[in-house]
Design a protein around this motif. Structure first.
Motif, short mmCIF file in Angstrom:
data_model
loop_
_atom_site.label_atom_id
_atom_site.label_comp_id
_atom_site.label_asym_id
_atom_site.label_seq_id
_atom_site.Cartn_x
_atom_site.Cartn_y
_atom_site.Cartn_z
N GLY A 15 54.08 -30.19 -8.83
CA GLY A 15 53.86 -30.83 -7.53
C GLY A 15 52.46 -31.39 -7.38
N VAL A 16 51.46 -30.57 -7.59
CA VAL A 16 50.07 -30.99 -7.39
C VAL A 16 49.58 -31.87 -8.54
CG1 VAL A 16 47.69 -30.09 -7.28
CG2 VAL A 16 49.50 -29.01 -5.95
N GLY A 17 49.88 -31.46 -9.77
CA GLY A 17 49.36 -32.16 -10.94
C GLY A 17 49.85 -33.59 -11.05
N LEU A 36 52.83 -31.48 -20.57
CA LEU A 36 54.01 -31.02 -19.83
C LEU A 36 54.72 -29.92 -20.61
CD1 LEU A 36 53.41 -33.71 -18.40
CD2 LEU A 36 55.84 -34.15 -18.34
N ARG A 37 55.54 -29.17 -19.92
CA ARG A 37 56.30 -28.11 -20.60
C ARG A 37 57.78 -28.29 -20.28
NH1 ARG A 37 54.51 -21.90 -19.90
NH2 ARG A 37 55.31 -22.27 -17.79
N SER A 38 58.30 -27.64 -19.22
CA SER A 38 59.75 -27.68 -18.99
C SER A 38 60.24 -29.08 -18.59
CB SER A 38 60.16 -26.67 -17.92
OG SER A 38 59.57 -27.03 -16.69
N ASN A 39 59.34 -29.91 -18.04
CA ASN A 39 59.77 -31.27 -17.64
C ASN A 39 59.44 -32.33 -18.71
OD1 ASN A 39 57.05 -31.14 -17.24
ND2 ASN A 39 57.06 -31.72 -15.07
N GLN A 114 43.44 -25.54 -7.88
CA GLN A 114 44.31 -24.36 -7.80
C GLN A 114 43.87 -23.50 -6.62
OE1 GLN A 114 43.36 -22.88 -11.76
NE2 GLN A 114 45.42 -23.39 -12.48
N ASN A 115 44.79 -22.74 -6.09
CA ASN A 115 44.46 -21.82 -4.99
C ASN A 115 43.77 -20.58 -5.52
OD1 ASN A 115 45.36 -23.08 -2.60
ND2 ASN A 115 47.50 -22.55 -3.05
N GLY A 116 43.05 -19.89 -4.63
CA GLY A 116 42.54 -18.56 -4.96
C GLY A 116 41.03 -18.46 -5.09
N THR A 286 54.07 -14.93 -8.74
CA THR A 286 53.20 -15.50 -7.70
C THR A 286 51.74 -15.37 -8.15
OG1 THR A 286 52.91 -13.44 -6.48
CG2 THR A 286 54.81 -14.81 -5.87
N GLU A 287 50.90 -16.13 -7.47
CA GLU A 287 49.46 -16.11 -7.77
C GLU A 287 48.76 -15.02 -6.93
OE1 GLU A 287 49.32 -20.43 -6.72
OE2 GLU A 287 48.02 -20.57 -8.43
N PHE A 288 49.44 -13.87 -6.77
CA PHE A 288 48.93 -12.89 -5.80
C PHE A 288 47.58 -12.31 -6.18
CE2 PHE A 288 49.29 -8.48 -7.29
CZ PHE A 288 49.81 -8.71 -8.55
#
Ligand SMILES: NC(=O)C1=CN([C@@H]2O[C@H](COP(=O)(O)OP(=O)(O)OC[C@H]3O[C@@H](n4cnc5c(N)ncnc54)[C@H](OP(=O)(O)O)[C@@H]3O)[C@@H](O)[C@H]2O)C=CC1
Ligand SMILES: CC(C)(CO)C(=O)C(=O)O
Length: 341
Positions: A15-17, A36-39, A114-116, A286-288
């Protein structure tokens, strides 16, 4: 052919990339190679299909190059390495291990959109002579199937340098300014320089550590959590106040109205599923650790009571373990036979 465009390696085109790659390419000052990997197969064959509130509808769009491996810096030199994967340090291999082949010491500028919190720390350790930039994004963008991107909330990204004491702050700021230039050049995004990276990251944690994690744990989106009995006053606001207190303890003064601002940042009837809820629904990790664990560790180390965050953290940790078990990444003792004989 000679080109004076910046060479950008994008690691993780979801989404972001993908929207980052698009902004960089449409600006005309960057040439993007996307890993890319899965896509990979879908994008190689048909390109991306993008429905974007900033860019309109695109079919068959590809960045300059699409590959499915991390190239070696000795083969091709990149000026920027933009990381837009989910950042999950508790799920090896680490991001630093994955990108290492492409990082040219002292040259490649690493950009973490990235978040965090504290996501720069492993980068400083692995790449002590490379500038690392922070990207705090408020976009809403998701890959709904391989190569299909739905971008429904405008791209707003704050770029600034994570200060590495080994490096010149002037050079770090210059790199951040240059990245803002190439990212903004297409005029389709709101990308700004934010030199106070700590402020930007703690402010965003008010949303992510609290609303994002509580939505993930309850299965409710940001509209429903506002409608649910007791959730905002009993859970979200107390958690947000704990983040505000932890931020204050590290010298980041967040205004008292930041909590209401974040709760109401999107219209209620958008019923937005934030990223951790999206991950949870897909059965993904998750990025918890970076989103909840790091601010919790920082705050508690400074004596800030964070009881709500502590409970959220351990619930998320247990769910991460559950996902690891589902994926065969942990082994448990076989079930005993307790049927009475
Ligand atoms: N989506 C959003 O609206 C927002 C997201 N963010 C943050 O932005 C960051 C990126 O999130 P988002 O774009 O949603 O994530 P996505 O899951 O949509 O995209 C991540 C991409 O990285 C790829 N990837 C992961 N590991 C590798 C690897 N080893 N090699 C190649 N590709 C890899 C994934 O591929 P694969 O499919 O194979 O796993 C996927 O395509 C996160 O930190 C998130 O918290 C911040 C604001 C908003
Ligand atoms: C705030 C939001 C929704 C994106 O802007 C986000 O960061 C997330 O979903 O993780």
């Amino acid at each position: 052919m000679h080109t004076d465009k910046s060479k950008v390696l994008l690691f993780g085109s979801g989404g972001v990339g993908t929207i980052a790659a698009l902004n960089l390419e449409v600006g005309g000052h960057a040439e993007v190679t996307a890993v890319l990997r899965s896509n990979f197969k879908a994008v190689k064959e048909r390109g991306f299909e993008i429905a974007s509130c900033d860019h309109g509808t695109l079919k068959g769009w590809r960045p300059s190059e699409v590959i499915n491996y991390v190239p070696k810096a000795s083969e091709k030199q990149f000026d920027y390495l933009v990381c837009t994967t989910k950042n999950q340090p508790d799920c090896p291999p680490s991001l630093t291990e994955l990108i290492a082949p492409a990082v040219k010491p002292g040259h490649t500028v690493i950009v973490l959109i990235q978040n965090g919190l504290n996501i720069e720390k492993p980068m400083f350790e692995a790449f002590p002579n490379n500038i690392v930039l922070s990207g705090v994004s408020m976009i809403g963008s998701h890959e709904t199937e391989p190569g299909v991107i739905e971008h429904d909330d405008n791209d707003r990204v704050l770029i600034g340098p994570f200060h590495n004491p080994n490096l010149s702050a002037k050079d770090e700021e210059a790199a951040a300014r240059d990245f803002v230039r190439i990212y903004s050049a297409g005029g389709k995004t709101d990308c700004e320089l934010q030199l106070d990276v700590n402020f930007a990251r703690w402010r965003k944690l008010v949303y992510n550590a609290c609303l994002n994690s509580i939505c993930a744990l309850t299965g409710l989106d940001t509209g429903r959590i506002r409608l649910a009995d007791g959730a905002i006053d009993g859970l979200v606001k107390p958690a947000m106040e704990e983040i505000r207190a932890a931020a204050k303890a590290v010298g980041v003064e967040l205004p008292p109205d930041v909590c209401d601002f974040m709760i109401e940042i999107d219209p209620l009837n958008m019923y937005l599923p934030p990223s951790m809820l999206g991950d949870m629904r897909k059965g993904n990790f998750t990025e918890f650790e970076n989103i909840v664990g790091e601010p919790l560790r920082v705050g508690t180390a400074l004596g800030v009571p964070m009881p709500t965050l502590q409970v959220l953290y351990h619930l998320l940790q247990a769910i991460q373990w559950r996902t690891k078990e589902v994926r065969g990444l942990v082994t448990i003792p076989p079930k005993g036979d307790f049927v009475a004989k």
